[in-house]
Scaffold this active site. Structure first.
Site, PDB file in Angstrom:
ATOM      1  N   ARG A  51      -1.160  12.204   1.585  1.00 52.06           N
ATOM      2  CA  ARG A  51       0.066  12.945   1.331  1.00 52.06           C
ATOM      3  C   ARG A  51       0.507  12.955  -0.124  1.00 52.06           C
ATOM      4  NH1 ARG A  51      -0.115  11.598   6.138  1.00 52.06           N
ATOM      5  NH2 ARG A  51      -1.017   9.790   5.164  1.00 52.06           N
ATOM      6  N   THR A  52       0.607  11.784  -0.725  1.00 48.92           N
ATOM      7  CA  THR A  52       1.256  11.713  -2.032  1.00 48.92           C
ATOM      8  C   THR A  52       0.431  12.468  -3.079  1.00 48.92           C
ATOM      9  OG1 THR A  52       2.065   9.558  -1.347  1.00 48.92           O
ATOM     10  CG2 THR A  52       2.363  10.139  -3.660  1.00 48.92           C
ATOM     11  N   LYS A  80     -15.324   0.092 -15.070  1.00 51.26           N
ATOM     12  CA  LYS A  80     -16.055  -0.580 -16.170  1.00 51.26           C
ATOM     13  C   LYS A  80     -15.155  -1.583 -16.879  1.00 51.26           C
ATOM     14  CE  LYS A  80     -17.922   3.924 -17.193  1.00 51.26           C
ATOM     15  NZ  LYS A  80     -17.789   4.932 -18.259  1.00 51.26           N
ATOM     16  N   ARG A 101      -0.776   5.977  -8.682  1.00 45.26           N
ATOM     17  CA  ARG A 101      -0.694   4.987  -7.589  1.00 45.26           C
ATOM     18  C   ARG A 101      -1.636   3.853  -7.930  1.00 45.26           C
ATOM     19  NH1 ARG A 101      -0.942   6.127  -1.230  1.00 45.26           N
ATOM     20  NH2 ARG A 101       1.178   6.737  -1.779  1.00 45.26           N
ATOM     21  N   HIS A 129       8.058   3.010  -3.916  1.00 47.78           N
ATOM     22  CA  HIS A 129       7.430   4.330  -3.721  1.00 47.78           C
ATOM     23  C   HIS A 129       8.538   5.377  -3.860  1.00 47.78           C
ATOM     24  CE1 HIS A 129       4.777   7.410  -2.508  1.00 47.78           C
ATOM     25  NE2 HIS A 129       4.255   6.889  -1.401  1.00 47.78           N
TER      26      HIS A 129
HETATM   27  N1   CP Z   1       3.396   8.301   2.626  1.00 49.53           N
HETATM   28  C1   CP Z   1       2.340   8.088   1.821  1.00 49.53           C
HETATM   29  O1   CP Z   1       2.456   7.514   0.739  1.00 49.53           O
HETATM   30  O2   CP Z   1       1.154   8.583   2.302  1.00 49.53           O
HETATM   31  P1   CP Z   1      -0.232   8.505   1.541  1.00 49.53           P
HETATM   32  O3   CP Z   1      -0.620   7.050   1.455  1.00 49.53           O
HETATM   33  O4   CP Z   1      -1.193   9.320   2.374  1.00 49.53           O
HETATM   34  O5   CP Z   1      -0.042   9.075   0.164  1.00 49.53           O
END
Ligand code: CP
Length: 305
Positions: A51-52, A80, A101, A129
């Protein structure tokens, strides 16, 4: 140049402004179709995501911009030994904005200290998040018409669930919010979130192991997955993974206008039989995430439409 690493990097007025922009994009997407022409977003994902990452990328494409995508740390020079700091400095030469992320808490913050473009935290370890929170807030706003005066139950892995930490942080800044924390003993909300967020903002909260105890009082039920990737041993995960499974019979005492949210991915914690219940909002939540990320990209790039 401004980064968003924590939901507290945005004021309540700014969050309300992002919601207004996201709703405007939803009602007139063509108006925004060239807002980011020639701009580039780099998605640096050192941890899996569906999703993100894809919603950030869809967001940038729908704004007319371009995307540089790194979806796997193993295929980057991180494998590396390149540091997050150097990666951020390098990618700043190619992109106008970065969404990162990382499994390590604080990595996007380190990136922001070495990047020369805005950095957005797209999830750091079990910490924060913030853009999932923006998706959650738009969902709540669309469903309830407000963000204050709500009783919200968080259920499942409240220890490692970074989306829970960020959403509690955001909701604590709205008036008359009450929080019900539903988890097994081992997955309780960390003490620092209780102390620095709930207590500091005088938010009334209770902790329980029983999903049904407060069900009739809930306006929002925020279900979460037990975060297997954060456990030190598989045995503990297997013991705790099915602590809560929401099935239609468990909603018998729930309000008719309860809103059921989940950041997804779901494993077992919401039965698919709930998906067609009008109270299930988790797939709408996914879509709203794209619009909030569009609004955030516009804000951080200083694009006024
Ligand atoms: N909700 C969420 O962060 O989903 P993903 O891990 O698929 O990005």
């Amino acid at each position: 140049m401004r980064s968003v690493l924590d939901i507290n990097d945005l004021t309540v007025d700014e969050i309300d402004g992002l919601i207004a922009v996201a709703e405007d994009i939803m009602s007139d997407p063509d108006k925004y179709a060239h807002a980011c022409d020639r701009k580039k977003l780099a998605t640096l994902f050192f941890e899996p995501s569906t999703r993100t990452r894809l919603s950030f990328e869809a967001a940038m494409y729908e704004l007319g911009g371009h995307v540089l995508s790194m979806s796997d740390a193993a295929s980057s020079s991180a494998s590396k030994g390149e540091s997050v700091a150097d990666t951020a400095a390098v990618v700043s030469s190619y992109a106008d904005i970065i969404a990162m992320r990382h499994p390590k808490e604080g990595a996007p913050r380190v990136a922001s200290m070495h990047a020369t473009v805005p950095v957005i935290n797209a999830g750091d370890g079990g910490h924060n998040h913030p853009t999932q929170t923006l998706a959650d807030l738009l969902t709540i706003h669309k469903e309830k018409g407000r963000l204050g005066g709500l009783t919200i139950g968080f259920c499942g892995d409240l220890k490692f669930g970074r989306t829970v930490h960020s959403l509690i942080n955001a909701m604590s800044r709205y008036p008359d919010v009450r929080v019900i924390l539903i988890s097994p003993e081992e997955l309780k909300l960390p003490g620092y979130v209780k102390k620095e967020v709930l207590n500091k903002n005088k938010i009334p909260y209770v902790e329980t192991k029983d999903l049904l105890e407060f069900m009739p009082e809930l306006d929002i039920l925020y279900m979460t997955r037990v975060q297997r990737e954060r456990f030190f041993n598989e045995e503990d995960y297997l013991r705790l993974k099915d602590s809560y499974i929401l099935t239609p019979d468990k909603l018998k005492t729930a309000k008719n206008d309860l809103s059921i949210l989940h950041p997804l991915p779901r494993v077992n914690e919401i039965s698919v039989a709930i998906d067609k219940d009008p109270r299930a909002c988790y797939f709408k939540q996914v879509l709203y995430g794209k619009y909030m990320r569009m609004a955030l990209i516009l804000k951080l790039l200083g694009v006024d439409v």
